[in-house]
Each structure stands twice: as structure tokens, then as C-alpha cells.
Design a protein around this motif. Structure first.
Motif, PDB file in Angstrom:
ATOM      1  N   ALA A   1      43.371  43.968  35.121  1.00  0.00           N
ATOM      2  CA  ALA A   1      44.088  45.451  34.835  1.00  0.00           C
ATOM      3  C   ALA A   1      45.118  45.154  33.842  1.00  0.00           C
ATOM      4  O   ALA A   1      45.893  45.910  33.707  1.00  0.00           O
ATOM      5  CB  ALA A   1      44.592  46.289  36.232  1.00  0.00           C
ATOM      6  N   GLN A   2      45.521  43.671  33.909  1.00  0.00           N
ATOM      7  CA  GLN A   2      47.734  43.701  33.788  1.00  0.00           C
ATOM      8  C   GLN A   2      47.132  42.300  32.008  1.00  0.00           C
ATOM      9  O   GLN A   2      48.104  42.294  31.409  1.00  0.00           O
ATOM     10  CB  GLN A   2      48.482  43.136  34.717  1.00  0.00           C
ATOM     11  CG  GLN A   2      49.085  44.260  35.326  1.00  0.00           C
ATOM     12  CD  GLN A   2      50.017  44.196  36.047  1.00  0.00           C
ATOM     13  OE1 GLN A   2      50.362  43.073  36.515  1.00  0.00           O
ATOM     14  NE2 GLN A   2      50.215  45.057  38.168  1.00  0.00           N
TER      15      GLN A   2
ATOM     16  N   SER B   1      41.142  48.002  33.299  1.00  0.00           N
ATOM     17  CA  SER B   1      41.692  49.095  33.348  1.00  0.00           C
ATOM     18  C   SER B   1      42.883  49.466  32.393  1.00  0.00           C
ATOM     19  O   SER B   1      43.526  48.382  31.448  1.00  0.00           O
ATOM     20  CB  SER B   1      43.002  49.277  34.746  1.00  0.00           C
ATOM     21  OG  SER B   1      43.646  50.688  34.622  1.00  0.00           O
TER      22      SER B   1
ATOM     23  N   GLY C   1      39.927  51.380  36.280  1.00  0.00           N
ATOM     24  CA  GLY C   1      40.376  50.407  36.472  1.00  0.00           C
ATOM     25  C   GLY C   1      39.681  49.373  38.115  1.00  0.00           C
ATOM     26  O   GLY C   1      39.228  48.782  37.943  1.00  0.00           O
ATOM     27  N   LEU C   2      40.115  50.559  38.951  1.00  0.00           N
ATOM     28  CA  LEU C   2      39.331  50.477  40.731  1.00  0.00           C
ATOM     29  C   LEU C   2      38.231  50.517  40.300  1.00  0.00           C
ATOM     30  O   LEU C   2      37.550  49.489  41.238  1.00  0.00           O
ATOM     31  CB  LEU C   2      40.226  51.536  41.566  1.00  0.00           C
ATOM     32  CG  LEU C   2      40.431  51.720  43.001  1.00  0.00           C
ATOM     33  CD1 LEU C   2      40.343  50.221  43.849  1.00  0.00           C
ATOM     34  CD2 LEU C   2      40.373  52.832  43.524  1.00  0.00           C
TER      35      LEU C   2
ATOM     36  N   ASP D   1      40.633  40.472  38.162  1.00  0.00           N
ATOM     37  CA  ASP D   1      41.573  41.697  37.486  1.00  0.00           C
ATOM     38  C   ASP D   1      42.314  41.313  36.639  1.00  0.00           C
ATOM     39  O   ASP D   1      43.112  41.005  36.724  1.00  0.00           O
ATOM     40  CB  ASP D   1      41.837  42.524  39.463  1.00  0.00           C
ATOM     41  CG  ASP D   1      42.830  43.547  39.401  1.00  0.00           C
ATOM     42  OD1 ASP D   1      43.084  44.120  38.162  1.00  0.00           O
ATOM     43  OD2 ASP D   1      42.959  43.860  40.455  1.00  0.00           O
TER      44      ASP D   1
ATOM     45  N   ALA E   1      45.725  48.218  44.540  1.00  0.00           N
ATOM     46  CA  ALA E   1      43.910  48.508  43.907  1.00  0.00           C
ATOM     47  C   ALA E   1      42.732  47.499  44.348  1.00  0.00           C
ATOM     48  O   ALA E   1      41.757  47.712  44.713  1.00  0.00           O
ATOM     49  CB  ALA E   1      44.255  49.014  42.485  1.00  0.00           C
TER      50      ALA E   1
ATOM     51  N   LYS F   1      48.815  50.306  30.410  1.00  0.00           N
ATOM     52  CA  LYS F   1      48.682  49.852  30.317  1.00  0.00           C
ATOM     53  C   LYS F   1      48.237  48.706  29.066  1.00  0.00           C
ATOM     54  O   LYS F   1      48.668  49.788  28.426  1.00  0.00           O
ATOM     55  CB  LYS F   1      47.425  49.049  31.354  1.00  0.00           C
ATOM     56  CG  LYS F   1      47.194  49.545  32.499  1.00  0.00           C
ATOM     57  CD  LYS F   1      47.339  48.340  33.779  1.00  0.00           C
ATOM     58  CE  LYS F   1      48.045  49.173  34.943  1.00  0.00           C
ATOM     59  NZ  LYS F   1      46.933  48.897  36.091  1.00  0.00           N
TER      60      LYS F   1
HETATM   61  C1  LIG Z   1      46.691  48.441  37.102  1.00  0.00           C
HETATM   62  C2  LIG Z   1      45.817  48.223  38.446  1.00  0.00           C
HETATM   63  C3  LIG Z   1      44.690  48.341  39.040  1.00  0.00           C
HETATM   64  C4  LIG Z   1      44.128  50.293  38.926  1.00  0.00           C
HETATM   65  O1  LIG Z   1      43.842  50.100  38.190  1.00  0.00           O
HETATM   66  P1  LIG Z   1      43.280  52.224  37.411  1.00  0.00           P
HETATM   67  O2  LIG Z   1      43.176  52.050  35.889  1.00  0.00           O
HETATM   68  O3  LIG Z   1      44.991  52.380  37.733  1.00  0.00           O
HETATM   69  O4  LIG Z   1      42.294  52.085  38.532  1.00  0.00           O
HETATM   70  C5  LIG Z   1      44.148  47.114  39.946  1.00  0.00           C
HETATM   71  N1  LIG Z   1      44.382  46.477  39.459  1.00  0.00           N
HETATM   72  C6  LIG Z   1      45.583  46.400  38.974  1.00  0.00           C
HETATM   73  C7  LIG Z   1      46.363  44.764  39.310  1.00  0.00           C
HETATM   74  C8  LIG Z   1      46.195  46.917  38.593  1.00  0.00           C
HETATM   75  O5  LIG Z   1      47.911  46.816  38.340  1.00  0.00           O
END
Ligand SMILES: *Cc1c(COP(=O)(O)O)cnc(C)c1O
Length: 365
Positions: A162-163, A184, A59-60, A160, A91, A189
Motif C-alpha cells: 500500500a505504501q 492501495s 487496498g484493504l 502489503d 488494515a 498514497k
Molecule cells: C493505506 C494502507 C492500507 C489500506 O488501503 P486502503 O486503500 O486505504 O484500504 C493497507 N495497508 C497499509 C500499510 C496502508 O498504508
């Protein structure tokens, strides 16, 4: 002990399918840049309602590569400013500084934990080029207001996500509500691989083309390098696992919502502040985060009663040693939140009797 998150139990649901996918991939002898990644990219793009999904290593990297591609396209340059919430996981902010861009931290709304759109315009300067929105804990930020501000000021909006896999707003899905999005698939997740994994989604053809090259050493055509790229590929094995889990994501979200609803209607204690839900479809409950002024006591009490909780997050990014240049920033809402937040167990596999027990414990605190 009620675990915060039982990843073994979650992934056991797919064990037979995973084993079949593992064997097929093993037998194919092809482990990178093959049909599994292509198939997952197509499925995920469709799921998010966008033209392009591009598998990446995590995700990063997804966020780093979006900003990097905007630089290669001449849309961003060193020193440009990116608005980002002050209470996000670090991140989000690392992706900005990794590109020699400047994070401008803006405070969240106390009740939703998401970027407060009313505070954004005060922070816009001639150098502002991007709003990096975070759909924290699984709830979409106020994208109508944020997209309107971005349009007025000619800014790009990066999500973002990721969540927030699958969170929806007026028929649009997380990852398809801005100009580009980072996702991510970290194992914990809501849509989690069995290793690090991620994706970029976008409707922007040019951006997608540049990102595809950047993640593969900067190369469009083998041994021809347009950019000083990186290696950030999603692998075939995890693409196959993710395809399997994507097929069940709707059920996962439904089950998480059922747990959240039990907490929301069952927790009745004046020492505990519940999270505010704007719209049911806009929250996929990656985390169920309560607030309390007695966090340490509450966390210890729950642990004594066999309930594991976590803190997302204990230290705000501007107080991290890595960002010493930001330590003088005054962000009272964020700083208060970081002393109050506590994440309760939530998942698609937690037993409802355990949730009822947690609620009972909370109400007796
Ligand atoms: C988990 C997360 C990331 C990073 O994802 P990775 O796959 O762990 O690199 C970025 N932003 C948020 C809000 C996250 O929760």
C-alpha cells in the motif's frame, strides 16, 4: 503553513489529462468493468513485473480478497496463523481477522521499521501458513530473508504494498516479490486515485481467477455464482486517472528521493534519529519518519513554526479497542516506536526551499 501533503497541488499537475479522461469516460457511457480498467490492469501488471493485476475497490479489500481466495482454494482454513508486523497500519491486520485467520504479531527492526526476519522463525507453528509482509513507509522489507524462511516452512508470502509502489530489489518491483500483493491507491498514497481504489498483483493464475470472481459477487460468468463473493470493483473513471498517474510515477519517486536525501544529509540534531535506508532503489519514501524521545514538544514546536507533521501511527494495533483480545501482548519495540515516530512533510510537489526551512527548524530544536 507548510502542509503535510498538498493533494490539490499534486493532482493539479494532471488536471488537463484528467479532464480529457473524464470526458472520454463520460461520453463512453460505460463506468465499470470496461476498457479503462483492463488497460490499467495491463499497465500495472507490467509495471510490477507480474502476470496479473486485478483492480479492486481499495487496498484493504485487496488483502482481504487474497486471503479469502487462498481459503476458497483450500490453501488456508479458519484458525490458520498469519505472521504480520506489529507496527503496521491496522488494515493489514483487519484483512487477517476478517477471514477468521489469526494474526501473529512480530516486532520490527527499530531502524528500518520493517519486520525483523530474525524474529520470524520463533513464531512459526504448525498452524502458520502465511507471512504478510508490509513495506512500511515505502521501504521494502528484507524480502530475501523472508522469502527464504517462507520457502523453508512452506508458507505463502503476501506483500502489503500500500505504501511502496515502485520500490525495487534486484530488478524485482514491490508487488512482484512474493506470492501475491495488495496495493492501495487511496488518494494520499504515492500512486493515488481520486477516490478509494486498489489492486491485487500475482503470478498465480488460479489465485487471480478466484479473486476476479470474488470481487464480482463470486461470479465468473454473469448470473452464475461459484462463491459467496463481494462487490469490490475498481471503476472506469479512476482506472483512467491511475493510468495517467502511473506514467509519471518514476518522476514522482525521483522527486521524493531528492527530498528524502535533503533531510538525510541536512538534519543534524542529537535529539532526532533518522530512518535507516538499506538500498536507494528499495525505498520510495511514502513517508519520511524520524524518531525522537520528545515527540510532543517537537511536533508543537514545528507547528508553531508553520510546519504540519503527522504520526504514523499513534496507537499500535494490539492496543486498539478493536483488538482487545491482544491487549496483553508484550511488544516493547513496537510500543516504544509508537511513542517516538513523527512524519515530516514529503511529496513530489514540496518546494526545496520549504524542505531547507524545515531542516533549519529541526536543527534549532
Ligand atoms: C493505506 C494502507 C492500507 C489500506 O488501503 P486502503 O486503500 O486505504 O484500504 C493497507 N495497508 C497499509 C500499510 C496502508 O498504508
Amino acid at each position: 503553513m507548510i502542509k503535510f501533503l498538498d493533494l490539490q497541488k499534486i493532482n493539479n499537475l494532471y488536471k488537463a489529462d484528467f479532464q480529457q479522461a473524464f470526458e472520454q469516460t463520460l461520453d463512453s457511457g460505460w463506468f465499470l468493468q470496461g476498457n479503462n480498467v483492463k488497460a490499467f490492469e495491463e499497465s500495472y501488471a507490467k509495471y510490477c513485473g507480474v502476470k496479473h493485476a486485478i483492480g479492486v475497490a481499495n487496498g484493504l479489500d485487496a488483502l482481504v480478497l487474497i486471503l479469502r481466495a487462498y481459503k476458497e482454494l483450500g490453501i488456508l482454513k479458519d484458525g490458520d496463523e498469519v505472521i504480520v508486523p506489529s507496527n503496521t497500519y491496522i488494515a493489514s491486520i483487519l484483512s487477517i481477522t476478517a477471514n477468521n485467520l489469526v494474526p501473529i504479531l512480530v516486532e520490527p527492526d527499530m531502524d528500518t521499521f520493517n519486520l525483523d526476519p530474525n524474529l520470524i522463525e520463533n513464531h512459526i507453528t504448525p498452524k502458520t501458513k502465511v507471512i504478510l509482509v508490509v513495506h512500511l513507509y515505502g521501504q521494502l522489507a528484507d524480502m530475501k530473508a523472508i522469502n527464504a524462511i517462507a520457502k523453508n516452512h512452506n508458507l505463502k508470502v503476501i506483500e502489503d504494498g500500500a505504501q511502496s509502489h515502485g520500490a525495487q530489489l534486484d530488478g524485482k518491483v514491490s508487488g512482484g516479490i512474493g506470492d501475491a500483493a495488495g496495493h492501495s491507491f487511496y488518494p494520499g498514497k504515492n500512486l493515488g486515485a481520486l477516490a478509494d481504489a486498489g489492486a491485487v498483483t500475482t503470478n498465480d493464475d488460479e489465485l487471480a481467477t478466484v479473486i476476479r470472481a470474488l470481487l464480482n459477487y463470486g461470479s465468473h460468468v454473469k448470473y452464475q455464482n461459484l462463491y459467496k463473493g463481494v462487490n469490490s470493483r475498481l471503476d472506469e473513471m479512476n482506472a483512467a486517472f491511475l493510468e495517467i498517474k502511473l506514467g509519471k510515477l518514476a518522476t514522482v519517486i525521483e522527486k521524493r528521493r531528492a527530498v528524502a536525501n535533503m533531510y538525510l544529509s541536512g538534519i543534524k540534531n542529537s535529539k532526532i534519529i533518522l530512518p535507516k535506508v538499506e538500498k536507494i532503489d528499495a525505498h520510495v519514501w511514502h513517508l519520511f519518519v524520524i524518531r525522537t524521545n520528545q515527540r510532543e514538544a517537537l511536533q508543537n514546536y514545528l507547528l508553531e513554526n508553520g510546519i504540519q507533521t503527522l504520526i504514523h501511527y499513534p496507537i499500535p494495533p494490539h492496543k486498539q479497542k478493536a483488538y482487545e483480545e491482544m491487549k496483553e501482548l508484550h511488544l516493547p519495540i513496537s510500543e516504544l516506536l509508537h511513542t517516538q515516530v513523527l512524519s515530516l512533510p514529503i511529496s513530489e510537489v514540496i518546494e526545496h526551499k520549504d524542505v531547507a526551512y524545515i531542516i533549519d527548524c529541526l536543527n534549532k530544536f
